[in-house]
Write a protein that holds these residues in place. Sequence first.
Motif, PDB file in Angstrom:
ATOM      1  N   SER A 102       0.815  -1.223   0.000  1.00  0.00           N
ATOM      2  CA  SER A 102       0.000   0.000   0.000  1.00  0.00           C
ATOM      3  C   SER A 102       0.845   1.268   0.000  1.00  0.00           C
ATOM      4  CB  SER A 102      -0.932   0.014   1.221  1.00  0.00           C
ATOM      5  OG  SER A 102      -0.181   0.049   2.429  1.00  0.00           O
ATOM      6  N   ALA A 103       2.175   1.119   0.018  1.00  0.00           N
ATOM      7  CA  ALA A 103       3.057   2.297  -0.012  1.00  0.00           C
ATOM      8  C   ALA A 103       2.911   3.010  -1.354  1.00  0.00           C
ATOM      9  CB  ALA A 103       4.506   1.871   0.205  1.00  0.00           C
ATOM     10  N   PRO A 104       3.002   4.334  -1.360  1.00  0.00           N
ATOM     11  CA  PRO A 104       2.899   5.067  -2.628  1.00  0.00           C
ATOM     12  C   PRO A 104       4.170   4.901  -3.455  1.00  0.00           C
ATOM     13  CG  PRO A 104       3.368   6.574  -0.823  1.00  0.00           C
ATOM     14  CD  PRO A 104       3.134   5.235  -0.192  1.00  0.00           C
ATOM     15  N   GLU A 105       4.009   4.855  -4.769  1.00  0.00           N
ATOM     16  CA  GLU A 105       5.155   4.796  -5.664  1.00  0.00           C
ATOM     17  C   GLU A 105       5.855   6.150  -5.694  1.00  0.00           C
ATOM     18  OE1 GLU A 105       4.682   1.944  -9.378  1.00  0.00           O
ATOM     19  OE2 GLU A 105       2.964   3.286  -9.187  1.00  0.00           O
ATOM     20  N   ASP A 106       7.170   6.131  -5.542  1.00  0.00           N
ATOM     21  CA  ASP A 106       7.958   7.349  -5.682  1.00  0.00           C
ATOM     22  C   ASP A 106       8.097   7.677  -7.171  1.00  0.00           C
ATOM     23  OD1 ASP A 106       9.544   9.506  -5.050  1.00  0.00           O
ATOM     24  OD2 ASP A 106      10.822   8.391  -3.668  1.00  0.00           O
ATOM     25  N   THR A 107       8.422   8.920  -7.457  1.00  0.00           N
ATOM     26  CA  THR A 107       8.495   9.352  -8.853  1.00  0.00           C
ATOM     27  C   THR A 107       9.502   8.543  -9.682  1.00  0.00           C
ATOM     28  OG1 THR A 107       7.788  11.587  -8.260  1.00  0.00           O
ATOM     29  CG2 THR A 107       8.918  11.325 -10.370  1.00  0.00           C
ATOM     30  N   PRO A 108      10.727   8.273  -9.181  1.00  0.00           N
ATOM     31  CA  PRO A 108      11.647   7.456  -9.975  1.00  0.00           C
ATOM     32  C   PRO A 108      11.122   6.050 -10.248  1.00  0.00           C
ATOM     33  CG  PRO A 108      12.845   8.667  -8.300  1.00  0.00           C
ATOM     34  CD  PRO A 108      11.388   8.814  -7.978  1.00  0.00           C
ATOM     35  N   THR A 109      10.347   5.496  -9.327  1.00  0.00           N
ATOM     36  CA  THR A 109       9.755   4.177  -9.541  1.00  0.00           C
ATOM     37  C   THR A 109       8.767   4.217 -10.693  1.00  0.00           C
ATOM     38  OG1 THR A 109       9.928   3.790  -7.160  1.00  0.00           O
ATOM     39  CG2 THR A 109       8.542   2.267  -8.414  1.00  0.00           C
ATOM     40  N   MET A 110       7.913   5.224 -10.671  1.00  0.00           N
ATOM     41  CA  MET A 110       6.926   5.363 -11.739  1.00  0.00           C
ATOM     42  C   MET A 110       7.605   5.630 -13.078  1.00  0.00           C
ATOM     43  SD  MET A 110       3.887   7.540  -9.886  1.00  0.00           S
ATOM     44  CE  MET A 110       2.801   7.352 -11.304  1.00  0.00           C
ATOM     45  N   ALA A 111       8.606   6.492 -13.073  1.00  0.00           N
ATOM     46  CA  ALA A 111       9.285   6.843 -14.323  1.00  0.00           C
ATOM     47  C   ALA A 111       9.918   5.612 -14.963  1.00  0.00           C
ATOM     48  CB  ALA A 111      10.354   7.903 -14.058  1.00  0.00           C
ATOM     49  N   TYR A 112      10.580   4.804 -14.166  1.00  0.00           N
ATOM     50  CA  TYR A 112      11.282   3.639 -14.701  1.00  0.00           C
ATOM     51  C   TYR A 112      10.303   2.564 -15.187  1.00  0.00           C
ATOM     52  CZ  TYR A 112      15.034   0.122 -14.963  1.00  0.00           C
ATOM     53  OH  TYR A 112      15.934  -0.818 -15.377  1.00  0.00           O
ATOM     54  N   THR A 113       9.351   2.211 -14.345  1.00  0.00           N
ATOM     55  CA  THR A 113       8.457   1.115 -14.707  1.00  0.00           C
ATOM     56  C   THR A 113       7.599   1.467 -15.912  1.00  0.00           C
ATOM     57  OG1 THR A 113       6.816   1.870 -13.072  1.00  0.00           O
ATOM     58  CG2 THR A 113       8.372   0.176 -12.371  1.00  0.00           C
ATOM     59  N   ARG A 114       7.113   2.689 -15.968  1.00  0.00           N
ATOM     60  CA  ARG A 114       6.279   3.073 -17.104  1.00  0.00           C
ATOM     61  C   ARG A 114       7.103   3.160 -18.384  1.00  0.00           C
ATOM     62  NH1 ARG A 114       4.322   2.376 -12.326  1.00  0.00           N
ATOM     63  NH2 ARG A 114       2.176   3.037 -11.994  1.00  0.00           N
ATOM     64  N   PHE A 115       8.357   3.544 -18.258  1.00  0.00           N
ATOM     65  CA  PHE A 115       9.233   3.560 -19.423  1.00  0.00           C
ATOM     66  C   PHE A 115       9.387   2.158 -20.008  1.00  0.00           C
ATOM     67  CE2 PHE A 115      13.516   2.696 -21.025  1.00  0.00           C
ATOM     68  CZ  PHE A 115      13.535   3.521 -22.129  1.00  0.00           C
ATOM     69  N   VAL A 116       9.636   1.187 -19.137  1.00  0.00           N
ATOM     70  CA  VAL A 116       9.814  -0.193 -19.595  1.00  0.00           C
ATOM     71  C   VAL A 116       8.538  -0.718 -20.247  1.00  0.00           C
ATOM     72  CG1 VAL A 116      10.243  -2.572 -18.854  1.00  0.00           C
ATOM     73  CG2 VAL A 116      11.639  -0.712 -17.932  1.00  0.00           C
TER      74      VAL A 116
END
Length: 222
Positions: A102-116
Amino acid sequence: MKLFERLKNDAAVEWSAYVDHDFVRQLGTGDLPQPAFRHYLVQDYLFLIQFARAYALAVYKSPTLADMRNAHEGVKAILDVELELHIELCSSWGMTREQIESAPEDTPTMAYTRFVLEAGMAGDLLDLQAALAPCVIGYAEIGKALVEGHGDSIGGNGYKRWIEEYSGEMYQALAGDFGGWMDKTSEVYLTEARYARLLTLFRKATQLEADFWQMGLDAADT
């Protein structure tokens, strides 16, 4: 030259910034502040959920049953092994699976995963592999280098369990298999005209890996 080695050589600056990042160095010496590792680990758990989806996308993008089976093995490795390692480590701090998920995604997490994921959705299997490779093979390289560089001192390192996981025989074999799978895919899809696009994907994914380490260090300063 193997495709991964060629990409790594042509992205040498980005690769060095990733595998020799201060986060990695401090992980190897055991000096990494626990808040940095804890934030990284929770975010990496959330990252791996999306990475499992990327491997599932690879199943869809696979032209053969052999490719589908390789992609399926990646999904299984994440869901059955890597996520459970993160739960094991986080539980030592009293964190439950529910709290982590339930932890929120940090911006670098979102940036990397969505890029892939976008690389895979917009391209074919080889594009997706180029975006996945820095993580899959890079962690094996980092784990092996930490063991070779620190030797007996790993035994007293508070991050020993993490290092053992990625330097271990099972993960090293997984990374090796991924590299071989990538080479086989390149025999079908790769042309010299296309290589520049693959290198762009690989470089960006490698940069995002370094950003992921930095996110952990930054969390220790807040």
